[in-house]
Design a protein around this motif. Structure first.
Motif, short mmCIF file in Angstrom:
data_model
loop_
_atom_site.label_atom_id
_atom_site.label_comp_id
_atom_site.label_asym_id
_atom_site.label_seq_id
_atom_site.Cartn_x
_atom_site.Cartn_y
_atom_site.Cartn_z
N MET A 62 0.83 -1.20 0.00
CA MET A 62 0.00 0.00 0.00
C MET A 62 0.87 1.26 0.00
O MET A 62 0.56 2.23 -0.68
CB MET A 62 -0.93 0.03 1.22
N ASP A 63 1.94 1.22 0.76
CA ASP A 63 2.87 2.35 0.80
C ASP A 63 3.37 2.67 -0.60
O ASP A 63 3.42 3.84 -1.00
CB ASP A 63 4.04 2.01 1.73
N SER A 64 3.69 1.64 -1.35
CA SER A 64 4.16 1.82 -2.72
C SER A 64 3.05 2.35 -3.62
O SER A 64 3.27 3.28 -4.41
CB SER A 64 4.70 0.49 -3.27
N ALA A 65 1.85 1.78 -3.51
CA ALA A 65 0.72 2.23 -4.34
C ALA A 65 0.40 3.70 -4.05
O ALA A 65 0.14 4.48 -4.97
CB ALA A 65 -0.50 1.35 -4.09
N ILE A 66 0.42 4.07 -2.78
CA ILE A 66 0.16 5.47 -2.40
C ILE A 66 1.25 6.37 -2.95
O ILE A 66 0.98 7.43 -3.52
CB ILE A 66 0.01 5.61 -0.87
N GLY A 67 2.50 5.94 -2.79
CA GLY A 67 3.63 6.72 -3.29
C GLY A 67 3.58 6.97 -4.79
O GLY A 67 4.05 7.99 -5.28
N HIS A 68 3.00 6.02 -5.51
CA HIS A 68 2.88 6.14 -6.97
C HIS A 68 1.49 6.64 -7.39
O HIS A 68 1.19 6.67 -8.58
CB HIS A 68 3.19 4.81 -7.64
N ALA A 69 0.66 7.00 -6.41
CA ALA A 69 -0.71 7.48 -6.69
C ALA A 69 -1.44 6.52 -7.62
O ALA A 69 -2.11 6.93 -8.56
CB ALA A 69 -0.68 8.90 -7.25
N ASN A 70 -1.32 5.23 -7.32
CA ASN A 70 -1.90 4.20 -8.18
C ASN A 70 -3.22 3.71 -7.58
O ASN A 70 -3.25 2.81 -6.73
CB ASN A 70 -0.90 3.04 -8.33
N GLY A 71 -4.30 4.33 -8.02
CA GLY A 71 -5.63 4.02 -7.49
C GLY A 71 -6.08 2.60 -7.78
O GLY A 71 -6.71 1.96 -6.93
N GLU A 72 -5.76 2.09 -8.95
CA GLU A 72 -6.16 0.71 -9.29
C GLU A 72 -5.47 -0.30 -8.39
O GLU A 72 -6.10 -1.22 -7.87
CB GLU A 72 -5.84 0.41 -10.76
N LYS A 73 -4.18 -0.12 -8.21
CA LYS A 73 -3.42 -1.02 -7.34
C LYS A 73 -3.92 -0.91 -5.90
O LYS A 73 -4.06 -1.91 -5.20
CB LYS A 73 -1.92 -0.70 -7.43
N MET A 74 -4.20 0.32 -5.49
CA MET A 74 -4.67 0.53 -4.11
C MET A 74 -6.01 -0.16 -3.89
O MET A 74 -6.23 -0.77 -2.83
CB MET A 74 -4.77 2.03 -3.82
N ALA A 75 -6.90 -0.09 -4.86
CA ALA A 75 -8.21 -0.75 -4.73
C ALA A 75 -8.03 -2.26 -4.54
O ALA A 75 -8.70 -2.87 -3.70
CB ALA A 75 -9.08 -0.45 -5.94
N THR A 76 -7.12 -2.84 -5.29
CA THR A 76 -6.83 -4.28 -5.16
C THR A 76 -6.25 -4.58 -3.78
O THR A 76 -6.63 -5.56 -3.14
CB THR A 76 -5.84 -4.72 -6.26
N LEU A 77 -5.36 -3.72 -3.33
CA LEU A 77 -4.72 -3.92 -2.03
C LEU A 77 -5.69 -3.73 -0.87
O LEU A 77 -5.58 -4.41 0.15
CB LEU A 77 -3.51 -2.99 -1.87
N LEU A 78 -6.63 -2.82 -1.01
CA LEU A 78 -7.65 -2.65 0.03
C LEU A 78 -8.47 -3.93 0.18
O LEU A 78 -8.77 -4.35 1.30
CB LEU A 78 -8.55 -1.46 -0.29
N SER A 79 -8.82 -4.55 -0.94
CA SER A 79 -9.55 -5.83 -0.89
C SER A 79 -8.69 -6.91 -0.24
O SER A 79 -9.18 -7.71 0.56
CB SER A 79 -9.97 -6.26 -2.29
#
Length: 176
Positions: free
Chosen positions: A112-129
């Motif tokens: 999640m830290d990486s997804a947030i750092g890259h502002a990657n909403g798609e990756k973050m949605a997957t990681l939240l699940s």
């Protein structure tokens, strides 16, 4: 001459007696303060359990979720950092559960830290699940399988602590 030597010796003995009495008095005061602090610590510890700790963690998680959906990466990052801090604190509340929380959530939080750092909403949605599945697996592992975290707050108790509610019976052996 004898009295000149004898007087300082007597004065020294008397002052040692006074120092010893003062030392005993200081020791008693110190022991009293330690006892008072131990009593206060017992009261404070009685107010905290893993069950009382988790709503704060959950609130941070769900604010991070909503922030990432809104592309507010600053807030999402802040909440993630706070969640990491809470995990560290959780170990002092219950070492076994704290270490389990750290082991289970650590890998997904790093991603999640990486997804947030890259502002990657798609990756973050997957990681939240993925995180929700991890939370629910941890609840099963700690004897609370009936607590089911969800990302859908519409059918949940509140935004502060969204959980999916279903008809289910309480097991008699559940303990905190």
């Amino acid at each position: 001459m004898k009295s000149t030597v004898l007087i300082p010796v007597i004065m020294g003995i008397l002052s040692l007696g006074n120092a010893s009495a003062n030392q005993d008095s200081n020791s008693d005061l110190l022991l009293e303060r330690i006892q008072t602090l131990e009593e206060r610590l017992t009261v404070l510890e009685s107010r905290f359990s893993f069950s009382s700790f988790m709503p704060d963690f959950a609130e941070r998680f769900h604010v991070m979720h909503r922030a990432s959906e809104s592309d507010d990466w600053a807030v999402a990052s802040h909440e993630l950092q706070e969640m990491k801090r809470l995990i560290e604190l959780s170990i002092t509340i219950d070492a076994d559960k704290g270490h389990l929380l750290q082991a289970m959530m650590g890998p997904v939080m790093a991603k999640m830290d990486s997804a947030i750092g890259h502002a990657n909403g798609e990756k973050m949605a997957t990681l939240l699940s993925e995180a929700v599945q991890t939370c629910n697996s941890c609840h099963v592992a700690t004897g609370s399988p009936f607590i089911k975290v969800t990302l859908d707050a519409a059918g949940a108790l509140s935004m502060r602590h969204p959980h999916a509610f279903t008809r289910q019976k309480m097991k008699r052996d559940h303990k905190h």
